[in-house]
Write a protein that holds these residues in place. Sequence first.
Motif, PDB file in Angstrom:
ATOM      1  N   SER A 130       0.883  -1.149   0.066  1.00 39.01           N
ATOM      2  CA  SER A 130       0.034  -0.078   0.045  1.00 39.01           C
ATOM      3  C   SER A 130       0.854   1.353  -0.082  1.00 39.01           C
ATOM      4  O   SER A 130       1.945   1.227   0.484  1.00 39.01           O
ATOM      5  N   CYS A 202      -8.414   9.583 -10.719  1.00 41.73           N
ATOM      6  CA  CYS A 202      -7.980   8.110 -10.151  1.00 41.73           C
ATOM      7  C   CYS A 202      -8.659   7.227 -11.091  1.00 41.73           C
ATOM      8  O   CYS A 202      -7.959   6.163 -11.558  1.00 41.73           O
ATOM      9  N   VAL A 206      -6.818   4.561 -13.544  1.00 42.79           N
ATOM     10  CA  VAL A 206      -7.160   2.960 -13.336  1.00 42.79           C
ATOM     11  C   VAL A 206      -7.589   2.429 -14.909  1.00 42.79           C
ATOM     12  O   VAL A 206      -6.987   1.523 -15.208  1.00 42.79           O
ATOM     13  N   ARG A 222     -13.865   5.777  -3.340  1.00 44.87           N
ATOM     14  CA  ARG A 222     -13.174   4.502  -3.656  1.00 44.87           C
ATOM     15  C   ARG A 222     -13.646   3.786  -5.072  1.00 44.87           C
ATOM     16  O   ARG A 222     -14.559   3.957  -5.500  1.00 44.87           O
ATOM     17  N   GLU A 224     -12.376   0.078  -7.162  1.00 47.70           N
ATOM     18  CA  GLU A 224     -11.923  -1.357  -6.640  1.00 47.70           C
ATOM     19  C   GLU A 224     -11.744  -1.925  -8.218  1.00 47.70           C
ATOM     20  O   GLU A 224     -12.612  -1.756  -8.984  1.00 47.70           O
ATOM     21  N   ILE A 238      -6.968  -4.554  -6.236  1.00 47.19           N
ATOM     22  CA  ILE A 238      -6.513  -3.314  -6.311  1.00 47.19           C
ATOM     23  C   ILE A 238      -7.659  -2.328  -5.571  1.00 47.19           C
ATOM     24  O   ILE A 238      -8.936  -2.497  -6.247  1.00 47.19           O
ATOM     25  N   VAL A 240      -8.505   1.875  -4.552  1.00 45.67           N
ATOM     26  CA  VAL A 240      -7.810   3.106  -4.646  1.00 45.67           C
ATOM     27  C   VAL A 240      -8.805   4.150  -3.932  1.00 45.67           C
ATOM     28  O   VAL A 240      -9.941   3.899  -4.018  1.00 45.67           O
ATOM     29  N   ASP A 253      -4.648   7.249  -2.243  1.00 50.04           N
ATOM     30  CA  ASP A 253      -4.141   6.189  -1.668  1.00 50.04           C
ATOM     31  C   ASP A 253      -4.339   4.709  -2.392  1.00 50.04           C
ATOM     32  O   ASP A 253      -5.576   4.674  -2.782  1.00 50.04           O
ATOM     33  N   ILE A 254      -3.549   3.957  -2.422  1.00 55.45           N
ATOM     34  CA  ILE A 254      -3.781   2.571  -3.039  1.00 55.45           C
ATOM     35  C   ILE A 254      -3.229   1.502  -2.458  1.00 55.45           C
ATOM     36  O   ILE A 254      -2.236   1.749  -1.560  1.00 55.45           O
ATOM     37  N   ARG A 255      -3.994   0.276  -2.513  1.00 51.23           N
ATOM     38  CA  ARG A 255      -3.491  -0.679  -2.094  1.00 51.23           C
ATOM     39  C   ARG A 255      -3.841  -1.673  -3.088  1.00 51.23           C
ATOM     40  O   ARG A 255      -4.630  -1.956  -3.756  1.00 51.23           O
ATOM     41  N   LEU A 272       1.625  -0.214  -7.684  1.00 50.70           N
ATOM     42  CA  LEU A 272       1.474   1.075  -7.033  1.00 50.70           C
ATOM     43  C   LEU A 272       2.428   2.023  -7.880  1.00 50.70           C
ATOM     44  O   LEU A 272       1.947   3.113  -7.867  1.00 50.70           O
ATOM     45  N   PHE A 275       0.575   3.298 -10.864  1.00 53.58           N
ATOM     46  CA  PHE A 275      -0.499   4.225 -10.666  1.00 53.58           C
ATOM     47  C   PHE A 275       0.055   5.666 -10.203  1.00 53.58           C
ATOM     48  O   PHE A 275      -0.315   6.678 -10.627  1.00 53.58           O
TER      49      PHE A 275
END
Length: 279
Positions: A130, A202, A206, A222, A224, A238, A240, A253-255, A272, A275
């Motif tokens: 993350s 974002c 993506v 959010r 996904e 993923i 965001v 923030d991204i995971r 990550l 992005f």
Amino acid sequence: MASLPPAEPETRLDKIVRICFPMRLQLLAARTAFAALVLAVLIAAGAIAGVRLGYFAFAPTGHALMIPATLLGLVALLAALVWFRQAFVRNAGEGKRMGMIALLGSLVFLYPPLSYAWAGLTSPPIHDASSNPDDAPHFVALLKERPPGRDQAGFDGQRLIRFRGEEMTVAYALHEYYGVTQPRAKLMPGSPDPVKTLFWRCFETVKALGWTIVDYSEAEGRIEATARSFWFGEISDIVVRARAAGAIGARPDIRAASRTVEYDHGANLSLLEAFMKRI
């Protein structure tokens, strides 16, 4: 001083051995290299097809099959180098078609598995990364797609790992060695709603990266999505998150977390980084 006895004249058999043995070695090296390369490609293709078609998982079966495939690729490269040396020294072309195919083909074939192995040696032993390990985004829609018990409690930044000869937490490794964890707040004084503006940036990022959007919520900030690895199609989930950063700013923030493997060899860190560079 006694004179040396005259050298015995070279027999016909000696001459045949002297001429033919290097030629036989060169031809044997070319054939060995070509055969090893073909076998390596067949094993690797079987591993990829088996994982892609769902006959077995990448870990452990697909990964295990790639080990002999890689070793055969190395055999092909070594034998091709023996062929090349013999051809260069003798200025002869025996087995040139098989030798050149094996030499170039083994270099191409070995690049993916060896680069994967190198990434494994230089990346932290994790499967979940993350950009904000202290407060990572959480999966919502994708949570039900992930195997039971896997990351149900969210991102575990305090899990201990061993990396570069030291014991440390996942959060420390990401903070210390990777720039993706640096704050990336965007100041937008001209935007009436910075979070909403960043959210749609974002969203477009993506899409531009080719990830598959599964769910999104503008109200929650959010997004996904999923991404698949090129060869084996391994899925990374993923999420965001766009949220406020001060009165006129917003922060992304991204995971990214692998769905099945326990050690992603830096794959999710690469997602990550891609992005963050694009956003």
